[in-house]
Design a protein around this motif. Structure first.
Motif, short mmCIF file in Angstrom:
data_model
loop_
_atom_site.label_atom_id
_atom_site.label_comp_id
_atom_site.label_asym_id
_atom_site.label_seq_id
_atom_site.Cartn_x
_atom_site.Cartn_y
_atom_site.Cartn_z
N ALA A 22 -6.55 7.65 -3.52
CA ALA A 22 -7.45 7.08 -4.53
C ALA A 22 -6.72 6.24 -5.55
O ALA A 22 -7.22 5.21 -6.00
N ASP A 23 -5.51 6.66 -5.91
CA ASP A 23 -4.76 5.95 -6.94
C ASP A 23 -3.27 6.21 -6.77
O ASP A 23 -2.75 7.22 -7.22
N SER A 37 0.31 4.40 -0.59
CA SER A 37 -0.20 5.59 0.10
C SER A 37 0.05 5.50 1.60
O SER A 37 0.39 6.49 2.25
N GLY A 46 -0.97 4.91 -8.25
CA GLY A 46 -0.30 4.86 -9.55
C GLY A 46 0.02 6.22 -10.12
O GLY A 46 0.76 6.32 -11.11
N THR A 47 -0.51 7.28 -9.50
CA THR A 47 -0.21 8.63 -9.99
C THR A 47 1.27 8.95 -9.87
O THR A 47 1.77 9.87 -10.53
N ASP A 82 0.85 -1.18 0.00
CA ASP A 82 0.00 0.00 0.00
C ASP A 82 0.90 1.24 0.00
O ASP A 82 1.37 1.68 1.05
#
Length: 289
Positions: A40-41, A4, A43-44, A2
């Motif tokens: 939220a993502d 984040s 991958g940004t 994870d």
């Protein structure tokens, strides 16, 4: 993983790469404005940083592109984090670093040194071979005078125990910082030159070993700075003292042969012997001085 959550307490994320001149470089992304997007993502962050391919055509002596390489500043490549290498930096508050693979568009960039090592590791695995690398890094601890000159931080010789006492705080902080970043330190000892030390890392697969070497180099330098010292990995700092180097212990094993290597063993040893002049050449250059 994870991402984040791993970055929840991090403000600056350094994207690391090592160029062809063996300079460790980084660009940092400032994370606080991205917190909501990251939740939220994650991958940004995967393609957040680009650099010019000309970054791999810079000599160690300065930022002037060597045009003959063909790597010109007219084309960008992308730093893609290898999140398995993510770690918080114990010597830089609220900072983390991640080793990066380099992509040209959607494909791995063929000139990426880390990508090359990954491809060679994959080829070895496809041939049924397991490769492990055990690095040993030598460096010098130095003091800097007011005029900018440097001197060895001690006057000891190989494995002189008093050097361990003189630099006990540095060694303890270095071991703790490496452990905090997941790097397994096997041994550390004073080396032959005054102020010189060597650290041995436990064997790892090639890409992980390369990442551990980068972590170790950065951590040694940062730990020395915290104690008012300068750490140098230069081959020659003083002309009348032993040089510093880096040794790599290679372990090559296969499961399908009595000797553990199979048909690849002879080829491996022949390759080492065939390139022996090139492998020894840096030492010949040092001896010439």
């Amino acid at each position: 993983m994870d991402i984040s959550a791993e970055l929840a307490d991090i403000d600056l994320l350094r994207y690391l790469w090592v160029d062809n001149a063996n300079v460790i470089r980084s660009k940092a992304v400032y994370l606080p404005p991205l917190r909501e997007a990251l939740t939220a993502d994650a991958g940004t962050l995967d393609r957040a940083v680009q650099i010019s391919q000309a970054q791999f055509a810079l000599p160690v002596t300065g930022d002037s592109v060597v045009v003959a390489t063909g790597l010109l500043p007219t084309h960008d490549v992308t730093l893609v984090p290898d999140w398995h290498s993510l770690r918080a930096l114990p010597y830089a508050p609220r900072c983390a670093a991640v080793a990066c693979d380099i992509y040209d568009g959607e494909s791995p960039w063929e000139q990426d040194p880390r990508g090359f090592l990954r491809r060679m590791s994959r080829r070895a695995a496809e041939a049924g071979l397991t490769v492990l690398v055990g690095p040993e890094l030598e460096f010098m601890l130095l003091t800097r005078a007011a005029d900018g000159s440097v001197e060895p931080a001690d006057a000891t010789v190989f494995c002189q125990d008093s050097a361990a006492d003189l630099h006990a705080a540095v060694v303890a902080d270095l071991a703790a910082a490496l452990s905090a970043q997941g790097v397994d330190l096997a041994q550390i000892h004073p080396e032959s030159a005054p102020g010189q030390f060597e650290i041995s890392l436990r064997p790892l697969p090639p890409v992980a070993a390369a990442d551990a070497i980068v972590i170790a180099r950065q951590t040694v330098k940062a730990t020395a700075r915290a104690h008012g010292l300068v750490a140098s990995f230069l081959p020659m700092v003083f002309g009348d003292a032993c040089a510093s180097g880096m040794h790599l212990h290679l372990s090559l094993a296969g499961d399908d042969a009595p000797d553990g290597l199979g048909p690849h063993g002879d080829a491996f040893m022949a390759g080492v012997l065939g390139h022996l002049d090139g492998l020894l050449d840096p030492y010949r250059v040092m001896l010439a001085y």
